[in-house]
Design an enzyme around this catalytic site. Structure first.
Site: not given
Ligand code: FPP
Length: 226
Positions: A12, A16, A29, A62, A124
């Site tokens: 997470d 931010r 991301h 989604w 792994l």
């Molecule tokens: C949460 O951060 C993250 C996600 C919803 C997606 C996780 C994706 C990645 C780590 C990158 C892509 C992964 C791969 C495997 C290619 P958030 O967007 O909720 O952050 P926030 O809480 O700061 O808004």
């Protein structure tokens, strides 16, 4: 001392991280995907870690703006195609969990391709949770068992019908929030939980090493007595 055989991470804080630098959320991301690669490579070189399960897209994600969802889909597709040689070099088996039928046909094809091409790898196991939610996973498992017309469902039967059949030892959430957000609720029944403030794109192998060190010293009783 405890062994961190199965590590699960709620990645997470991407949005931010980007916003703090006046960048678009999707840049977070992108940066997060690089960390996925670093942490996976680190775990593949650590003999005690057998499984790494990463929450990449939840059944609830989604609800995000369409463009962000589309970006995440494309990022995942590119990541899997680009990193396939790295999975193979590091002997990492890719095992997705979640209901990928909701994804586009071409993304499903990429996911299955990487799963098949890494099926022989015996190092792994990296599981990406994709359109994954624990509640959805449990409902799908129960429905599978129901259609098999079994009488009494045992713990073992339900466990084996889940996408992820492996108890989590160590569950980490980055980004400062202290919740499980529908991730591996069954498998984390006796997991040790670490909630850290670091935003996912800033998470490093050093920090993971420190957490594992602390995890090793915890007295795990699994409901029994020492
Ligand atoms: C949460 O951060 C993250 C996600 C919803 C997606 C996780 C994706 C990645 C780590 C990158 C892509 C992964 C791969 C495997 C290619 P958030 O967007 O909720 O952050 P926030 O809480 O700061 O808004």
């Amino acid at each position: 001392m405890n062994r961190a055989k199965h590590i699960a991470i709620i990645m997470d804080g991407n949005g931010r991280w980007a916003e703090l630098q006046d960048k678009k959320r999707v840049k977070g991301h992108e940066a997060g995907a690089k960390v996925v690669k670093e942490i996976t490579t680190y775990c593949s070189n650590n003999d005690e870690i057998e499984r790494l399960t990463l929450y990449a897209f939840s059944t609830e994600n989604w609800k995000r703006p369409r463009l962000e969802v589309e970006f995440l889909m494309k990022l995942l597709d590119n990541y899997l195609k680009k990193e396939l040689p790295v999975y193979l070099q590091n002997n990492v088996r890719f095992e997705p969990i979640g209901d990928i039928r909701a994804f586009s046909k071409s993304l499903q094809k990429t996911i299955k391709m990487v799963e098949e091409k890494t099926a022989h790898c015996d190092g792994l196991v990296q599981s990406l949770a994709l359109n994954y939610g624990s509640q959805d996973e449990i409902i799908r498992a129960v429905n599978t068992l129901k259609s098999a017309e079994t009488e009494n469902i045992t713990l073992e039967m339900l466990n084996n019908a889940l996408d992820c059949k492996h108890d989590v030892d160590l569950l980490i959430r980055t980004g400062g929030d202290k919740r499980l957000s529908n991730f591996l609720l069954w498998q984390a029944a006796y997991a040790e939980l670490f909630f850290i403030d670091t935003l996912w794109p800033d998470f490093t192998t050093k920090e993971l090493e420190k957490i594992i060190k602390k995890f090793k010293k915890i007295e795990r009783r699994f409901g029994g007595l020492k």
